[in-house]
Design a protein around this motif. Structure first.
Motif, short mmCIF file in Angstrom:
data_model
loop_
_atom_site.label_atom_id
_atom_site.label_comp_id
_atom_site.label_asym_id
_atom_site.label_seq_id
_atom_site.Cartn_x
_atom_site.Cartn_y
_atom_site.Cartn_z
N ASP A 117 6.47 1.93 15.21
CA ASP A 117 6.32 1.84 13.76
C ASP A 117 5.13 2.71 13.35
N PRO A 118 5.39 4.03 13.16
CA PRO A 118 4.25 4.91 12.86
C PRO A 118 3.61 4.59 11.52
N GLU A 119 4.40 4.09 10.56
CA GLU A 119 3.83 3.78 9.24
C GLU A 119 2.73 2.73 9.35
N ASN A 120 3.00 1.69 10.13
CA ASN A 120 1.98 0.66 10.33
C ASN A 120 1.16 0.91 11.60
N GLU A 121 1.35 2.06 12.19
CA GLU A 121 0.56 2.49 13.35
C GLU A 121 0.56 1.45 14.46
N CYS A 122 1.77 1.01 14.82
CA CYS A 122 1.86 0.05 15.92
C CYS A 122 3.19 0.17 16.64
N ALA A 123 3.25 -0.46 17.81
CA ALA A 123 4.47 -0.51 18.60
C ALA A 123 4.69 -1.93 19.07
N VAL A 124 5.96 -2.31 19.21
CA VAL A 124 6.29 -3.64 19.72
C VAL A 124 7.07 -3.44 21.01
N VAL A 125 6.56 -4.00 22.10
CA VAL A 125 7.17 -3.75 23.41
C VAL A 125 7.29 -5.03 24.22
N GLY A 197 -0.06 -10.65 14.65
CA GLY A 197 1.13 -9.96 14.18
C GLY A 197 0.79 -8.53 13.79
N LYS A 198 1.69 -7.90 13.06
CA LYS A 198 1.47 -6.50 12.70
C LYS A 198 0.30 -6.30 11.75
N ALA A 199 0.16 -7.22 10.78
CA ALA A 199 -0.88 -7.05 9.77
C ALA A 199 -2.23 -7.45 10.35
N PRO A 200 -3.28 -6.68 10.08
CA PRO A 200 -4.59 -7.14 10.49
C PRO A 200 -4.95 -8.35 9.65
N GLY A 201 -6.01 -9.02 9.95
CA GLY A 201 -6.39 -10.18 9.15
C GLY A 201 -6.80 -11.31 10.03
N ALA A 202 -7.66 -12.13 9.52
CA ALA A 202 -8.31 -13.16 10.31
C ALA A 202 -7.96 -14.51 9.73
N HIS A 203 -7.37 -15.36 10.49
CA HIS A 203 -7.05 -16.71 10.02
C HIS A 203 -6.75 -17.55 11.24
N GLY A 204 -7.29 -18.76 11.25
CA GLY A 204 -7.10 -19.63 12.40
C GLY A 204 -7.94 -19.13 13.56
N TYR A 205 -7.72 -19.71 14.74
CA TYR A 205 -8.49 -19.29 15.91
C TYR A 205 -7.94 -18.00 16.46
N PRO B 360 0.97 -5.97 5.40
CA PRO B 360 0.95 -4.66 6.05
C PRO B 360 0.81 -3.59 4.96
N ARG B 361 0.02 -2.57 5.23
CA ARG B 361 -0.30 -1.59 4.21
C ARG B 361 0.96 -1.02 3.54
N HIS B 387 -8.76 -3.84 -1.06
CA HIS B 387 -9.01 -2.92 0.04
C HIS B 387 -7.65 -2.30 0.40
N ALA B 388 -7.33 -1.18 -0.26
CA ALA B 388 -5.98 -0.63 -0.15
C ALA B 388 -5.68 -0.13 1.26
N GLY B 389 -6.70 0.35 1.95
CA GLY B 389 -6.50 0.95 3.27
C GLY B 389 -5.96 -0.03 4.29
N ASP B 390 -6.36 -1.28 4.18
CA ASP B 390 -5.85 -2.24 5.16
C ASP B 390 -5.04 -3.37 4.54
N GLY B 391 -4.55 -3.14 3.34
CA GLY B 391 -3.60 -4.09 2.75
C GLY B 391 -4.21 -5.42 2.37
N ASN B 392 -5.52 -5.45 2.18
CA ASN B 392 -6.19 -6.72 1.83
C ASN B 392 -6.34 -6.82 0.31
N LEU B 393 -5.55 -7.72 -0.25
CA LEU B 393 -5.52 -7.90 -1.71
C LEU B 393 -6.54 -8.92 -2.18
N HIS B 394 -7.15 -8.65 -3.31
CA HIS B 394 -7.98 -9.67 -3.96
C HIS B 394 -7.53 -9.82 -5.42
N PRO B 395 -6.37 -10.42 -5.65
CA PRO B 395 -5.92 -10.60 -7.03
C PRO B 395 -6.85 -11.59 -7.75
#
Lengths: 501, 501
Positions: A117-125, A197-205, B360-361, B387-395
């Motif tokens: 997935d070049p758009e999201n700059e990742c691969a699933v293998v 998952g694919k999206a970056p982001g921090a939640h939970g442990y 995802p962005r 933060h548009a670069g990493d898809g982080n919304l703050h509505p």
């Protein structure tokens, strides 16, 4: 998760007969060709890359899907049978050492690249995919998979996740942990859990981060989502020789202090260069007491400026024979000596131990001096090949396995080097993992409270103690009452795979 | 670790009288001036930055050393009293919401910078140190601390660790987790454990990574070793306006696809720009439906080339009013509008909710369209700053708290936006954490097995459930049987701190 009471290792199924009773069920899960019981077949799995630890697995299961992995592990959990996950078996800490009364769960048939997935700059293998195959699949889009263990042509992504593998270019790009975005895992109680998952982001442990490097003790990764890295516009490799290790170390310090971040900074001492020359005639400068390989990558304008700067800094430390290469073939020629160094040592010594330790970069010079003293005192030769940029040492401790007691003395020197690493504020493994090999060394790194915390964490996932037992943490069975018991030391044979390390 | 049986929350000390009995012992630990019991003093701690959740702490303890933290927590563990750690209180998920029958453990008196170590590119600090103070101490050596929450002037490093905080520049430099090398922590059973250290290297479980972002549920960090980042040679900030959000989004996609990695890519929609203009007269181009702020940093030659490229790519998407700034003052002027946006919304709406979600962005454009539809259908205005670069919304969900039912409708829209994030493969928080605020949303992100795995992990550290209870994971007490119970929604007041968010 299972809530059954924790069993001690002695409760586990110990007889081949009891294990044999599971075979028909394993065959129903993995298919006839997915289960190996013949001794000759099982023997081919008796070690990973660290061949001095050997154990023939009770049975080998080769699932092809997440559901099959889940069913194999659930079966093990139900019967209290230990299992050991294994990727390509290139590991160097006996992290995939089979259990004689257990199941060896081999992921080599799970090798589909599910998505680039070049758009999201990742691969699933799938976990059995070879490291370099991700890069091959991503290259048409201008991307690559950055972590590059020297065994990247064959080592599996699942194994990289289990060991949090590094490589020469981790100085700039970081270890596997920094490149894994998501995992599907099967826990030791047979449950399928998604982490990240694919999206970056921090939640939970961030159990994702804790899973990477957990050496199979928390479960088996059945699907891996990795970040892809845009391939640099230009890559230049620079080779420089020095009349002493100190001078080479000084150059490394000056490069880092100047704010240049090479993608790789590798160093070899005279003995390692001698071995490499004997093996592959890499044409490194004659008379070098230290050879430095520096790779720079990025936008062309930046790289060109950096190459000039690095050349100046090396010259200021008394370098000679400096040459640079930017084409792929020319660069490969410079890397040839470095990459062959480990296997090449077989040309100058009948046997050797590859050690892996790390110290803060600033302690490198002091550390190399101490290793030289150790070597002089013991009469055991030590060749040094290391990731100089991040203080990751790979001393090669040479010995003659035909000489009585030599292997033991080499082991002692090898262990003493690790103690020196700890003493200098470093650690017992930079990138090869703990496995069986260093489990008994963990109490030298961690106090009881920390080890109890690790064990508590492990037991939360694996209450029955069936997931890769005896790896990563010290156990009474493994380490006894003495601080360290050596498992049978077999003479080492230089690997035929020149790019293994 | 404690091995006492797990207590349910109802077993915990619930009466102020029982808590009052602990006060003399707390005073012996923290000193007379280290314990606050007066209601008026305790009230100043009743919320963190998310002021719609409020609770007055039973008692406030302000230790100054690791030993004091250990003794306070041991005392809590001994008596089954809940405790809540708090840094500077700038959090936005009610992660530091006090417990009315518990101890609020405030780290603000632990604010020594213990070491700046430029050679090993790291700093060692106490948890109460303000984020920006690390950069101030490192600047003379040419370094800075990269994670930069907008509240960086006041927010504490300990709080950053607890929430795995991000910031505008995390697009290039990553979240807090990527910059923490080592921690000294006190576990919920009162034991001092070291995780990681100065040297990079992988061994044992990466509990360091799992601790970062654990919102105080696994313990309190009492000493933090962070990586320092070399300050870039050049930094250029670029402002561009677009006639539609789509066009702005297209420009962002083109920049990333071109292989340029800006240190920040921020976007504001027309409503957010209107608010910023009303508040700080930032002089953004008139008629803009979207404003993009792109920051580029690195070696001068590279940055100059990138600025040209980004300018071209913006132009290709129909940008207008583009201007660039490289001096600190000029750059601050461009950032002024963006940084004031949240507080500025107070100028155009009596109250608002700040939401934090991530997609995802590549799903950004679609997501913004859906938010616009939601807004149109509900009649609730939504300003977008992200933060548009990493898809982080703050509505920013605007409402009039004087209008009956408006707060509830705004909450519904705010919640619906999070649901859309999940639907688009994203998550319920990008950088503000889960806290109390989103604990009841976790079942929308994770299945039961995953939540049980989280809970198992938490209980391994905190068998008594005393460490920041009700945060991070859903509990029956908090969420009841309904999928979500809202705690009392107080009207929101625009913060006076323009750099809060």
């Amino acid at each position: 998760m299972a809530t059954t009471a924790r069993r001690t290792p002695d409760d586990l199924v110990r007889t081949p007969a009891a294990l044999a009773a599971l075979v028909p069920r394993l065959r129903r899960i993995c298919g006839e060709d997915g289960v190996l019981t013949d001794l000759s077949q099982r023997r081919t799995y008796e070690s990973d890359g660290l061949t001095r630890h050997r154990s023939t697995p009770g049975v080998v299961a080769m699932p092809t899907t997440t559901a099959q992995v889940r069913d194999v592990i659930s079966l093990c959990a139900e019967h209290g049978v230990p299992y050991v996950p294994r990727g390509a078996g290139t590991g160097l800490s006996a992290g995939a050492l089979p259990h004689a009364e257990g199941v060896l769960l081999v992921t080599s048939r799970m090798r589909r690249i599910l998505e680039i997935d070049p758009e999201n700059e990742c691969a699933v293998v799938e976990p059995g995919v070879a490291n370099l195959d991700i890069t091959r699949a991503a290259e048409p889009y201008g991307y690559h998979y950055a972590p590059d263990p020297s065994s990247q042509q064959v080592c599996s992504v699942g194994g990289n996740v289990a060991e949090n593998s590094g490589g020469a270019h981790c100085l700039k790009y970081g270890f596997t942990a920094g490149h894994v975005r998501g995992l599907e895992i099967v826990t030791p109680s047979g449950e399928v859990v998604e982490l990240g998952g694919k999206a970056p982001g921090a939640h939970g442990y961030d159990l994702l981060g804790a899973f990477v490097g957990s050496e199979g003790t928390l479960g088996v990764a059945t699907r891996v989502t990795v970040s892809l890295t845009r391939s640099p516009q230009r890559t230049v490799t620079l080779l420089s020789a020095f009349t002493s290790l100190d001078a080479g170390g000084e150059a490394v310090g000056a490069i880092i202090a100047a704010g240049v971040l090479p993608s790789a900074v590798e160093m070899m001492d005279a003995l390692a260069v001698e071995a490499a020359e004997a093996a592959v005639a890499c044409d490194y400068p004659a008379g070098a007491e230290a050879v430095l390989v520096v790779e720079l990558d990025g936008p062309a304008a930046e790289v060109d400026a950096q190459v000039r700067r690095v050349t100046e800094l090396c010259a200021a430390s008394g370098s000679f024979g400096t040459r640079t290469a930017s084409g792929a073939e020319e660069r490969a020629l410079i890397w040839k000596g470095r990459k062959s160094a480990f296997a090449a040592v077989g040309r100058i010594s009948p046997a050797y131990i590859v050690q892996d330790g790390v110290v803060p970069r600033t302690a490198l010079a002091e550390m190399l001096g101490r290793i030289a003293s150790l070597s002089a005192e013991s009469g055991i030769r030590v060749a040094n090949v290391f990731h100089a940029g991040d203080g990751n040492l790979h001393p090669l401790v040479l010995f003659d396995d035909a000489e009585p007691g030599a292997a033991e003395r080499a082991e002692e020197v090898s262990g003493a080097i690790l103690d020196l690493c700890i003493e200098h504020g470093g650690s017992i493994t930079g990138e090869h993992g703990v496995g069986v090999d260093k489990a008994c060394k963990m109490p030298r790194m961690y106090d009881d409270t920390s080890l109890e915390t690790f064990d508590l964490f492990r037991r939360a996932f694996d209450p029955e103690g069936i997931a890769n037992p005896d790896k990563l943490l010290p156990t009474p069975r493994l380490c006894g009452e003495r601080p360290e018991v050596r498992t049978g030391v077999h003479p080492l044979v230089a690997s035929g795979d020149a790019e293994q390390f």
